[in-house]
Write a protein that holds these residues in place. Structure first.
Motif, mmCIF file in Angstrom:
data_model
loop_
_atom_site.group_PDB
_atom_site.id
_atom_site.type_symbol
_atom_site.label_atom_id
_atom_site.label_comp_id
_atom_site.label_asym_id
_atom_site.label_seq_id
_atom_site.Cartn_x
_atom_site.Cartn_y
_atom_site.Cartn_z
ATOM 1 N N ASP A 109 0.474 -1.374 -0.255
ATOM 2 C CA ASP A 109 -0.230 0.161 -0.151
ATOM 3 C C ASP A 109 0.808 1.383 -0.177
ATOM 4 O O ASP A 109 0.460 1.795 -0.872
ATOM 5 N N THR B 113 2.572 1.722 -3.381
ATOM 6 C CA THR B 113 1.777 2.684 -4.643
ATOM 7 C C THR B 113 0.993 3.789 -3.781
ATOM 8 O O THR B 113 1.387 4.274 -5.002
ATOM 9 N N ARG B 114 1.851 4.125 -2.648
ATOM 10 C CA ARG B 114 1.154 5.622 -2.322
ATOM 11 C C ARG B 114 2.214 6.264 -2.914
ATOM 12 O O ARG B 114 2.280 7.517 -3.541
ATOM 13 N N ARG C 4 2.323 6.422 -6.723
ATOM 14 C CA ARG C 4 1.372 7.442 -7.254
ATOM 15 C C ARG C 4 1.436 9.199 -6.793
ATOM 16 O O ARG C 4 1.632 10.229 -7.506
ATOM 17 N N THR D 155 3.733 9.801 -9.540
ATOM 18 C CA THR D 155 3.469 10.427 -10.678
ATOM 19 C C THR D 155 2.924 11.915 -10.920
ATOM 20 O O THR D 155 2.989 12.493 -11.624
ATOM 21 N N GLY E 154 5.113 14.178 -13.429
ATOM 22 C CA GLY E 154 3.419 14.680 -14.068
ATOM 23 C C GLY E 154 3.776 13.164 -15.259
ATOM 24 O O GLY E 154 3.248 13.296 -16.623
ATOM 25 N N GLY E 155 3.572 12.447 -14.911
ATOM 26 C CA GLY E 155 3.294 10.930 -15.311
ATOM 27 C C GLY E 155 4.518 10.861 -17.241
ATOM 28 O O GLY E 155 4.428 9.924 -17.530
ATOM 29 N N LEU F 69 -9.289 -2.577 0.736
ATOM 30 C CA LEU F 69 -7.789 -1.497 -0.001
ATOM 31 C C LEU F 69 -7.140 -1.424 -0.903
ATOM 32 O O LEU F 69 -6.865 -0.760 -1.579
ATOM 33 N N MET F 70 -7.167 -3.031 -1.998
ATOM 34 C CA MET F 70 -6.082 -2.985 -3.016
ATOM 35 C C MET F 70 -6.500 -2.148 -3.740
ATOM 36 O O MET F 70 -6.323 -1.882 -5.000
ATOM 37 N N GLU G 194 -6.619 1.448 -3.762
ATOM 38 C CA GLU G 194 -5.653 2.030 -4.022
ATOM 39 C C GLU G 194 -5.157 2.307 -5.325
ATOM 40 O O GLU G 194 -5.024 3.330 -5.722
ATOM 41 N N SER H 199 -4.967 5.625 -7.803
ATOM 42 C CA SER H 199 -3.708 5.781 -9.004
ATOM 43 C C SER H 199 -4.039 5.612 -10.086
ATOM 44 O O SER H 199 -3.671 6.368 -10.752
ATOM 45 N N VAL I 7 -5.544 9.415 -10.272
ATOM 46 C CA VAL I 7 -4.344 10.259 -10.611
ATOM 47 C C VAL I 7 -3.349 10.122 -11.959
ATOM 48 O O VAL I 7 -2.904 11.286 -12.465
ATOM 49 N N ASP I 8 -2.804 8.463 -12.369
ATOM 50 C CA ASP I 8 -2.042 8.841 -13.836
ATOM 51 C C ASP I 8 -3.263 10.006 -14.606
ATOM 52 O O ASP I 8 -3.148 10.203 -15.256
ATOM 53 N N SER J 191 -3.068 13.319 -15.020
ATOM 54 C CA SER J 191 -2.036 13.875 -15.128
ATOM 55 C C SER J 191 -2.112 13.763 -16.730
ATOM 56 O O SER J 191 -0.986 14.489 -17.288
ATOM 57 N N GLN J 192 -2.341 12.401 -17.276
ATOM 58 C CA GLN J 192 -2.489 12.381 -18.695
ATOM 59 C C GLN J 192 -3.003 13.402 -19.186
ATOM 60 O O GLN J 192 -2.444 13.990 -19.953
#
Lengths: 129, 100
Positions: A114, A117-118, A121, A124, A128-129, B67-68, B71, B75, B78-79, B82-83
């Motif tokens: 977890d 992953t954070r 994130r 990213t 900016g990817g 949870l996974m 998450e 993510s 957010v991706d 950003s794109q």
């Protein structure tokens, strides 16, 4: 993030404590130890801020505890005297320790995943990817 | 799940862009409103993931799978943002470099 890191620390400590329990499984008069962490949080979240909780009382801020204002709880090692004692005064049950170790390991891995992953994130978001 | 909104995001955004020379029709949100709304949704997904993570770490009744999934959704959101940001910037630069 903070909570996850604290929880990871607690899982690490718990692993050491369980390992110690297993190592002392045959030591006469040894009492098994455990780590209290989650129960503190649950008690703090479920009870009124000023509630007295005896030995496990956590000093809470006057503003009370919400999910965004978690009490600063440190994992604590305590000696478990509740479980059954053998003839030699030892209360370590090897198989139940093994189960606890496995459970703790799963929790550790989920928390580590977890956090990773954070962090990914955040990377990213920054790059900016 | 917020990611499924992509189709409606695109059609809505394109519709707004093509009709952006006129004043936005009444009842239709403007492009910036629309963008803000979608960003709010991303924020909500992220907040959900935060709450689940907190609950899991403090021994709440959250399973590892819940949870996974939360998450990963956060993510992906957010991706996505950003794109979108980089594509919008690149579109802007393309327009600015056009010979008139």
């Amino acid at each position: 993030m903070q909570v996850l890191q604290m929880s990871l620390d607690a899982a690490t400590l718990r692993q050491q404590v369980y390992a110690n329990n297993i190592a002392n499984a045959e030591t006469p008069n040894y009492k098994r130890q455990d780590v209290a962490f989650e129960t503190y949080f649950q008690q703090a979240l479920n009870s009124a801020p000023q509630a007295q909780m005896g030995e496990t009382h956590i000093p809470l801020s006057t503003s009370g505890s919400t999910l965004n204002n978690l009490p600063n709880v440190q994992p604590t090692v305590y000696t478990d005297t509740s479980s059954t004692v053998d003839n030699d005064g030892n209360n370590v049950d090897l198989s139940s320790e093994m189960v606890d170790v496995a459970e703790n390991q799963v929790k550790y891995e989920v928390l580590a995943q977890d956090l990773s992953t954070r962090f990914q994130r955040l990377t990213t978001a920054i790059q900016g990817g | 799940m917020a990611i499924q909104g992509v189709q409606s995001v695109l059609s809505g955004a394109l519709g707004q862009m093509t009709s952006s020379t006129q004043a936005p029709a009444s009842g239709q949100p403007s492009f910036s409103d629309f963008l803000a709304q979608e960003l709010d949704k991303v924020n909500q997904v992220s907040d959900t993931a935060d709450q689940l993570a907190q609950s899991y770490a403090t021994g709440g009744s959250v399973t590892a799978s819940q949870l996974m999934v939360a998450e990963q959704q956060a993510s992906l959101a957010v991706d996505m943002v950003s794109q979108v940001a980089s594509r919008v910037t690149s579109a802007y630069q393309t327009v600015m470099n056009m010979q008139v």
